[in-house]
Write a protein that holds these residues in place. Structure first.
Motif, PDB file in Angstrom:
ATOM      1  N   MET A   1      43.394  44.243  38.454  1.00  0.00           N
ATOM      2  CA  MET A   1      42.235  45.072  38.125  1.00  0.00           C
ATOM      3  C   MET A   1      41.078  44.786  39.086  1.00  0.00           C
ATOM      4  N   TYR A   2      40.860  43.531  39.398  1.00  0.00           N
ATOM      5  CA  TYR A   2      39.760  43.150  40.282  1.00  0.00           C
ATOM      6  C   TYR A   2      40.001  43.655  41.710  1.00  0.00           C
ATOM      7  N   LYS A   3      41.240  43.518  42.184  1.00  0.00           N
ATOM      8  CA  LYS A   3      41.558  43.992  43.541  1.00  0.00           C
ATOM      9  C   LYS A   3      41.427  45.509  43.637  1.00  0.00           C
ATOM     10  N   ALA A   4      41.852  46.210  42.590  1.00  0.00           N
ATOM     11  CA  ALA A   4      41.706  47.670  42.572  1.00  0.00           C
ATOM     12  C   ALA A   4      40.229  48.047  42.547  1.00  0.00           C
ATOM     13  N   TYR A   5      39.448  47.296  41.799  1.00  0.00           N
ATOM     14  CA  TYR A   5      38.001  47.536  41.735  1.00  0.00           C
ATOM     15  C   TYR A   5      37.367  47.331  43.107  1.00  0.00           C
ATOM     16  N   GLN A   6      37.749  46.250  43.779  1.00  0.00           N
ATOM     17  CA  GLN A   6      37.192  45.981  45.116  1.00  0.00           C
ATOM     18  C   GLN A   6      37.560  47.093  46.098  1.00  0.00           C
ATOM     19  N   ALA A   7      38.781  47.591  46.003  1.00  0.00           N
ATOM     20  CA  ALA A   7      39.229  48.653  46.910  1.00  0.00           C
ATOM     21  C   ALA A   7      38.491  49.967  46.641  1.00  0.00           C
TER      22      ALA A   7
END
Length: 176
Positions: free
Chosen positions: A65-71
């Motif tokens: 979820m965090y990596k998708a948010y950063q992207a």
């Protein structure tokens, strides 16, 4: 006169100390001989691994979820960013709460350990008490306990095999 009185007191106290009988047990050695203990440990290990896998999966999901948010962060509006940040924070709180609920000091693993191991420990304690009464022992120490600093003990005072026999099992001299 004071010296004479002091010597008399020391002699009297030392005679009282010789009247006490001591012995020791090695609970690790005893527990290795109990199939119920081994079975309980296996059950606890399986439970622990299952729960740990769930916790690991939760944190992997949070990381995704965090990596998708950063992207996507550049493309999101301020309101959408706040919502996703709050979702990630909430998910992380839930994962940590679940971890505490399972592995915390009063968690489910602790309760399962207590439920499975207490009856075994109580039976060992009862057997030790019965042997102490039968052999007229005043004190029995636990050799495997970290709190007991037993630097040397003659094997003649070891009643561990007696405890194993009292519990209905056969001691094996090769395990110790």
């Amino acid at each position: 006169m004071k010296k004479y009185f002091l010597i008399c007191i020391l002699l009297f106290v030392s005679f009282g100390a010789f009247a006490q009988k001591f012995a020791y047990v090695d609970t690790e050695y005893i527990l290795k001989h109990l199939p119920d203990y081994k079975s309980s440990l296996n059950q606890l290990n399986v439970l622990s691994q299952q729960w740990q896998k769930q916790i690991d999966n939760n944190f992997v999901e949070i990381d995704k979820m965090y990596k998708a948010y950063q992207a996507d962060q550049v493309l999101l509006t301020e309101d959408m960013r706040k919502r996703r940040e709050n979702d990630i924070i909430e998910k992380e709180k839930q994962a940590k709460e679940f971890q505490r609920k399972i592995f915390g000091p009063e968690g489910e693993l602790f309760q399962a350990r207590t439920k499975l191991l207490n009856p075994i420990q109580e039976s060992v304690t009862k057997a030790v008490a019965e042997i102490a009464k039968a052999k007229l022992l005043d004190f029995i120490f636990d050799k495997s306990s970290e709190a007991t600093m037993m630097i040397y003990a003659s094997s003649g005072y070891d009643v561990s095999n007696d405890v194993i026999k009292k519990l209905g099992y056969k001691p094996d001299s090769g395990i110790k």
